[in-house]
Write a protein that holds these residues in place. Structure first.
Motif, PDB file in Angstrom:
ATOM      1  N   ASN A  15       1.812  24.538  24.882  1.00  0.00           N
ATOM      2  CA  ASN A  15       0.578  25.258  25.206  1.00  0.00           C
ATOM      3  C   ASN A  15       0.357  26.433  24.266  1.00  0.00           C
ATOM      4  O   ASN A  15      -0.764  26.664  23.797  1.00  0.00           O
ATOM      5  N   THR A  22      -0.778  27.887  30.263  1.00  0.00           N
ATOM      6  CA  THR A  22       0.178  27.061  30.999  1.00  0.00           C
ATOM      7  C   THR A  22      -0.156  27.090  32.482  1.00  0.00           C
ATOM      8  O   THR A  22      -0.083  28.131  33.132  1.00  0.00           O
ATOM      9  N   CYS A  28       1.296  19.490  30.866  1.00  0.00           N
ATOM     10  CA  CYS A  28       0.082  20.090  30.304  1.00  0.00           C
ATOM     11  C   CYS A  28      -0.851  18.989  29.824  1.00  0.00           C
ATOM     12  O   CYS A  28      -0.413  17.894  29.468  1.00  0.00           O
TER      13      CYS A  28
END
Length: 299
Positions: A15, A22, A28
Protein backbone atom coordinates in the motif's frame (compact mmCIF):
# COMPACT_ATOMS: atom_id res chain seq x y z
CA UNK A 1 23.03 -1.57 -15.19
CA UNK A 2 19.27 -2.12 -14.84
CA UNK A 3 17.25 -0.82 -11.96
CA UNK A 4 16.79 -3.06 -8.95
CA UNK A 5 13.82 -5.29 -8.32
CA UNK A 6 11.37 -3.74 -5.90
CA UNK A 7 10.99 -6.22 -3.03
CA UNK A 8 7.60 -5.71 -1.35
CA UNK A 9 7.41 -7.97 1.69
CA UNK A 10 4.04 -7.13 3.26
CA UNK A 11 0.58 -5.94 2.30
CA UNK A 12 1.10 -2.72 4.27
CA UNK A 13 4.34 -2.07 2.39
CA UNK A 14 2.50 -2.71 -0.88
CA UNK A 15 0.00 0.00 0.00
CA UNK A 16 2.79 2.44 0.87
CA UNK A 17 4.65 1.78 -2.40
CA UNK A 18 1.52 2.29 -4.48
CA UNK A 19 0.18 5.24 -2.52
CA UNK A 20 -2.85 3.56 -0.93
CA UNK A 21 -4.32 3.50 2.55
CA UNK A 22 -4.11 0.23 4.47
CA UNK A 23 -7.62 -0.95 5.35
CA UNK A 24 -6.57 -4.44 6.49
CA UNK A 25 -2.99 -5.61 7.23
CA UNK A 26 -3.46 -8.87 5.31
CA UNK A 27 -5.46 -7.80 2.26
CA UNK A 28 -5.40 -4.88 -0.15
CA UNK A 29 -7.11 -4.03 -3.40
CA UNK A 30 -5.33 -1.40 -5.47
CA UNK A 31 -6.30 0.45 -8.63
CA UNK A 32 -3.25 0.23 -10.89
CA UNK A 33 -3.90 3.48 -12.72
CA UNK A 34 -0.51 5.23 -12.88
CA UNK A 35 1.27 3.19 -10.17
CA UNK A 36 4.44 5.26 -10.69
CA UNK A 37 7.01 2.52 -10.07
CA UNK A 38 10.44 3.02 -11.62
CA UNK A 39 11.83 -0.47 -10.98
CA UNK A 40 12.03 -2.99 -13.82
CA UNK A 41 10.49 -5.75 -11.71
CA UNK A 42 8.59 -6.23 -8.48
CA UNK A 43 8.78 -9.12 -6.03
CA UNK A 44 5.73 -9.78 -3.87
CA UNK A 45 6.03 -11.48 -0.48
CA UNK A 46 2.39 -12.55 -0.64
CA UNK A 47 -0.20 -13.87 -3.08
CA UNK A 48 -1.18 -11.44 -5.81
CA UNK A 49 -3.95 -11.47 -8.38
CA UNK A 50 -3.81 -8.93 -11.20
CA UNK A 51 -6.72 -8.00 -13.41
CA UNK A 52 -5.25 -6.27 -16.46
CA UNK A 53 -7.49 -4.26 -18.73
CA UNK A 54 -6.13 -4.81 -22.21
CA UNK A 55 -5.36 -1.85 -24.42
CA UNK A 56 -5.81 -1.45 -28.17
CA UNK A 57 -2.63 -3.42 -28.82
CA UNK A 58 -4.16 -6.51 -27.25
CA UNK A 59 -2.47 -8.73 -24.67
CA UNK A 60 0.15 -10.64 -26.62
CA UNK A 61 2.59 -10.56 -23.69
CA UNK A 62 0.12 -12.73 -21.72
CA UNK A 63 -0.03 -15.47 -24.34
CA UNK A 64 -3.34 -14.37 -25.87
CA UNK A 65 -4.00 -15.88 -29.31
CA UNK A 66 -6.73 -16.24 -31.90
CA UNK A 67 -8.79 -18.68 -29.84
CA UNK A 68 -8.84 -16.55 -26.68
CA UNK A 69 -10.99 -13.66 -25.49
CA UNK A 70 -9.08 -10.38 -25.26
CA UNK A 71 -11.22 -8.03 -23.17
CA UNK A 72 -9.05 -8.39 -20.04
CA UNK A 73 -6.42 -10.74 -18.63
CA UNK A 74 -5.57 -12.10 -15.20
CA UNK A 75 -2.20 -13.12 -13.79
CA UNK A 76 -1.70 -15.01 -10.51
CA UNK A 77 1.50 -14.80 -8.46
CA UNK A 78 2.79 -16.82 -5.52
CA UNK A 79 4.78 -15.32 -2.60
CA UNK A 80 8.36 -14.60 -3.63
CA UNK A 81 7.65 -14.53 -7.36
CA UNK A 82 9.23 -11.76 -9.41
CA UNK A 83 6.92 -10.04 -11.88
CA UNK A 84 7.96 -8.10 -14.98
CA UNK A 85 5.21 -6.52 -17.02
CA UNK A 86 7.34 -5.46 -19.98
CA UNK A 87 10.49 -3.54 -20.81
CA UNK A 88 8.70 -0.20 -20.38
CA UNK A 89 7.07 -0.59 -16.97
CA UNK A 90 6.75 -2.81 -13.92
CA UNK A 91 2.99 -3.06 -13.49
CA UNK A 92 0.09 -2.71 -15.93
CA UNK A 93 -1.09 0.82 -16.61
CA UNK A 94 -4.72 -0.06 -16.02
CA UNK A 95 -6.30 -2.72 -13.87
CA UNK A 96 -6.60 -4.01 -10.30
CA UNK A 97 -4.17 -5.67 -7.92
CA UNK A 98 -5.51 -7.90 -5.17
CA UNK A 99 -2.87 -8.88 -2.63
CA UNK A 100 -3.34 -11.12 0.38
CA UNK A 101 -1.09 -12.71 2.97
CA UNK A 102 -0.63 -16.50 2.78
CA UNK A 103 -2.04 -16.92 6.29
CA UNK A 104 -5.42 -15.51 5.28
CA UNK A 105 -6.39 -18.62 3.30
CA UNK A 106 -5.61 -22.18 4.32
CA UNK A 107 -2.62 -23.28 2.26
CA UNK A 108 -4.08 -26.69 1.49
CA UNK A 109 -7.09 -24.83 0.10
CA UNK A 110 -4.87 -22.66 -2.08
CA UNK A 111 -3.24 -25.75 -3.60
CA UNK A 112 -6.51 -26.34 -5.44
CA UNK A 113 -5.79 -23.23 -7.51
CA UNK A 114 -2.89 -24.52 -9.59
CA UNK A 115 -3.01 -21.44 -11.83
CA UNK A 116 -0.93 -19.58 -9.22
CA UNK A 117 1.98 -21.64 -10.56
CA UNK A 118 1.34 -20.77 -14.22
CA UNK A 119 3.64 -18.44 -16.14
CA UNK A 120 2.39 -14.99 -17.06
CA UNK A 121 2.29 -16.19 -20.69
CA UNK A 122 -0.35 -18.68 -19.50
CA UNK A 123 -2.62 -15.95 -18.21
CA UNK A 124 -6.39 -16.12 -18.05
CA UNK A 125 -8.14 -14.16 -20.83
CA UNK A 126 -11.63 -12.89 -20.11
CA UNK A 127 -14.70 -11.98 -22.08
CA UNK A 128 -16.56 -8.77 -21.27
CA UNK A 129 -19.14 -10.69 -19.23
CA UNK A 130 -16.45 -12.60 -17.30
CA UNK A 131 -14.61 -9.36 -16.61
CA UNK A 132 -17.79 -7.90 -15.14
CA UNK A 133 -18.11 -10.98 -12.91
CA UNK A 134 -14.53 -10.59 -11.69
CA UNK A 135 -15.04 -6.88 -11.04
CA UNK A 136 -18.15 -7.75 -9.06
CA UNK A 137 -16.14 -10.14 -6.87
CA UNK A 138 -13.44 -7.50 -6.39
CA UNK A 139 -16.16 -4.97 -5.52
CA UNK A 140 -17.44 -7.28 -2.77
CA UNK A 141 -13.91 -7.62 -1.39
CA UNK A 142 -13.47 -3.85 -1.50
CA UNK A 143 -16.74 -3.32 0.33
CA UNK A 144 -15.67 -5.70 3.09
CA UNK A 145 -12.27 -3.99 3.34
CA UNK A 146 -14.03 -0.70 4.03
CA UNK A 147 -16.01 -2.25 6.86
CA UNK A 148 -14.56 -1.76 10.34
CA UNK A 149 -12.38 -4.76 11.29
CA UNK A 150 -14.16 -7.18 13.60
CA UNK A 151 -14.17 -10.90 14.41
CA UNK A 152 -15.82 -11.69 11.07
CA UNK A 153 -13.46 -9.73 8.81
CA UNK A 154 -10.81 -12.36 8.08
CA UNK A 155 -13.38 -15.11 7.56
CA UNK A 156 -15.48 -13.03 5.19
CA UNK A 157 -12.46 -11.79 3.25
CA UNK A 158 -11.08 -15.32 2.84
CA UNK A 159 -14.47 -16.55 1.60
CA UNK A 160 -14.86 -13.68 -0.83
CA UNK A 161 -11.36 -14.29 -2.21
CA UNK A 162 -12.24 -17.98 -2.49
CA UNK A 163 -15.33 -17.11 -4.54
CA UNK A 164 -13.19 -15.01 -6.88
CA UNK A 165 -10.69 -17.85 -7.33
CA UNK A 166 -13.50 -20.34 -7.96
CA UNK A 167 -14.78 -18.14 -10.78
CA UNK A 168 -11.23 -17.95 -12.17
CA UNK A 169 -11.05 -21.75 -12.12
CA UNK A 170 -14.33 -21.89 -14.06
CA UNK A 171 -13.05 -19.36 -16.60
CA UNK A 172 -9.77 -21.25 -17.04
CA UNK A 173 -11.74 -24.41 -17.82
CA UNK A 174 -13.71 -22.46 -20.41
CA UNK A 175 -10.40 -21.23 -21.85
CA UNK A 176 -9.15 -24.82 -22.04
CA UNK A 177 -12.25 -25.74 -24.04
CA UNK A 178 -11.60 -22.93 -26.54
CA UNK A 179 -7.96 -24.01 -26.79
CA UNK A 180 -8.92 -27.58 -27.67
CA UNK A 181 -6.83 -27.73 -30.85
CA UNK A 182 -3.76 -26.33 -29.13
CA UNK A 183 -4.12 -28.69 -26.21
CA UNK A 184 -4.70 -31.76 -28.36
CA UNK A 185 -1.35 -30.96 -29.94
CA UNK A 186 0.16 -30.91 -26.43
CA UNK A 187 -1.28 -34.38 -25.73
CA UNK A 188 -0.02 -35.73 -29.06
CA UNK A 189 3.46 -34.38 -28.43
CA UNK A 190 3.41 -35.87 -24.92
CA UNK A 191 2.53 -39.25 -26.42
CA UNK A 192 5.46 -38.96 -28.83
CA UNK A 193 7.86 -37.97 -26.04
CA UNK A 194 6.69 -40.82 -23.81
CA UNK A 195 6.99 -43.37 -26.62
CA UNK A 196 10.49 -42.16 -27.44
CA UNK A 197 11.44 -42.37 -23.76
CA UNK A 198 10.16 -45.94 -23.53
CA UNK A 199 11.47 -47.25 -26.85
CA UNK A 200 14.92 -45.78 -26.20
CA UNK A 201 15.28 -47.94 -23.09
CA UNK A 202 15.65 -44.99 -20.72
CA UNK A 203 12.93 -46.48 -18.51
CA UNK A 204 15.11 -49.50 -17.66
CA UNK A 205 16.21 -47.90 -14.41
CA UNK A 206 12.59 -47.92 -13.25
CA UNK A 207 12.30 -44.16 -13.13
CA UNK A 208 9.10 -42.38 -14.04
CA UNK A 209 9.74 -39.34 -16.27
CA UNK A 210 9.04 -36.16 -14.31
CA UNK A 211 6.53 -33.57 -15.58
CA UNK A 212 9.24 -30.89 -15.75
CA UNK A 213 10.97 -32.74 -18.59
CA UNK A 214 7.86 -32.70 -20.76
CA UNK A 215 6.73 -29.22 -19.74
CA UNK A 216 10.14 -27.81 -20.64
CA UNK A 217 10.09 -29.55 -24.01
CA UNK A 218 6.66 -28.08 -24.71
CA UNK A 219 7.48 -24.58 -23.44
CA UNK A 220 4.92 -24.75 -20.62
CA UNK A 221 5.01 -24.44 -16.86
CA UNK A 222 4.76 -27.73 -15.00
CA UNK A 223 1.41 -26.75 -13.45
CA UNK A 224 -0.12 -25.75 -16.79
CA UNK A 225 1.17 -28.90 -18.51
CA UNK A 226 -0.27 -31.18 -15.80
CA UNK A 227 -3.61 -29.36 -15.87
CA UNK A 228 -3.87 -29.57 -19.67
CA UNK A 229 -3.09 -33.29 -19.61
CA UNK A 230 -5.64 -33.91 -16.87
CA UNK A 231 -8.29 -31.82 -18.59
CA UNK A 232 -7.82 -33.42 -22.02
CA UNK A 233 -7.29 -37.05 -20.96
CA UNK A 234 -8.69 -37.29 -17.44
CA UNK A 235 -5.34 -38.71 -16.30
CA UNK A 236 -2.22 -37.60 -14.47
CA UNK A 237 1.15 -37.94 -16.19
CA UNK A 238 1.85 -41.10 -14.17
CA UNK A 239 -1.44 -42.68 -15.24
CA UNK A 240 -0.87 -41.59 -18.83
CA UNK A 241 2.66 -43.02 -18.70
CA UNK A 242 1.42 -46.39 -17.46
CA UNK A 243 -1.08 -46.67 -20.31
CA UNK A 244 1.52 -45.75 -22.93
CA UNK A 245 3.95 -48.22 -21.35
CA UNK A 246 1.40 -51.04 -21.60
CA UNK A 247 0.70 -50.05 -25.20
CA UNK A 248 4.40 -50.34 -26.04
CA UNK A 249 4.53 -53.66 -24.17
CA UNK A 250 1.68 -55.03 -26.28
CA UNK A 251 3.49 -54.06 -29.45
CA UNK A 252 6.77 -55.55 -28.29
CA UNK A 253 5.08 -58.86 -27.40
CA UNK A 254 2.84 -59.05 -30.44
CA UNK A 255 4.95 -57.66 -33.27
CA UNK A 256 8.58 -57.83 -32.15
CA UNK A 257 8.81 -61.21 -30.43
CA UNK A 258 10.13 -60.01 -27.08
CA UNK A 259 9.82 -62.27 -24.03
CA UNK A 260 7.85 -60.96 -21.02
CA UNK A 261 11.06 -60.80 -18.98
CA UNK A 262 12.80 -58.64 -21.58
CA UNK A 263 9.78 -56.37 -21.95
CA UNK A 264 9.56 -55.93 -18.19
CA UNK A 265 13.24 -55.04 -17.94
CA UNK A 266 13.36 -52.73 -20.94
CA UNK A 267 10.22 -50.80 -19.95
CA UNK A 268 11.27 -50.30 -16.35
CA UNK A 269 8.88 -52.59 -14.45
CA UNK A 270 10.13 -53.57 -11.02
CA UNK A 271 9.86 -57.28 -11.86
CA UNK A 272 8.47 -59.59 -14.51
CA UNK A 273 5.88 -60.74 -11.95
CA UNK A 274 4.69 -57.19 -11.44
CA UNK A 275 4.55 -56.64 -15.21
CA UNK A 276 2.63 -59.89 -15.77
CA UNK A 277 0.11 -59.07 -13.04
CA UNK A 278 -0.53 -55.57 -14.36
CA UNK A 279 -0.66 -56.71 -17.99
CA UNK A 280 -3.18 -59.42 -17.21
CA UNK A 281 -5.27 -57.03 -15.11
CA UNK A 282 -5.56 -54.56 -17.99
CA UNK A 283 -5.79 -56.91 -20.97
CA UNK A 284 -7.23 -60.07 -19.43
CA UNK A 285 -4.42 -62.11 -21.00
CA UNK A 286 -1.08 -63.21 -19.60
CA UNK A 287 1.89 -61.63 -21.46
CA UNK A 288 3.24 -65.04 -22.51
CA UNK A 289 -0.01 -65.81 -24.32
CA UNK A 290 -0.58 -62.35 -25.79
CA UNK A 291 -0.79 -62.04 -29.55
CA UNK A 292 -0.60 -65.46 -31.06
CA UNK A 293 -2.44 -67.49 -28.45
CA UNK A 294 0.75 -69.13 -27.20
CA UNK A 295 4.20 -68.33 -25.86
CA UNK A 296 6.05 -65.69 -27.80
CA UNK A 297 9.27 -66.82 -29.42
CA UNK A 298 12.38 -65.30 -27.85
CA UNK A 299 14.12 -62.68 -29.89
Amino acid sequence: MGKQTLDIKTVCECNRCLGCKTLHPQVCLINLENPGLEQEAVKFGFYAVMLIENGPDGCGCWGCRYDDYAYASMVFLTPGEVFRMSESNTLPGKGRLLAFHPDLLIRSFLRNYTFFSYRKEEALHLSQRETAQVLGCLGNIDEELHHAIDTHSSILLSRLIGVLLDYCMRFYERQFILRENRHKAVVKKTEELLDEYLVSGRAQGGGLPVPACFAGELGLSVAYFCDVLKFETGRTLEEFFQLRRLGIARRMLRDEGYTPALVARRLGFSSVQRFSWLFRKITGVAPAKYGGGGPVSPC
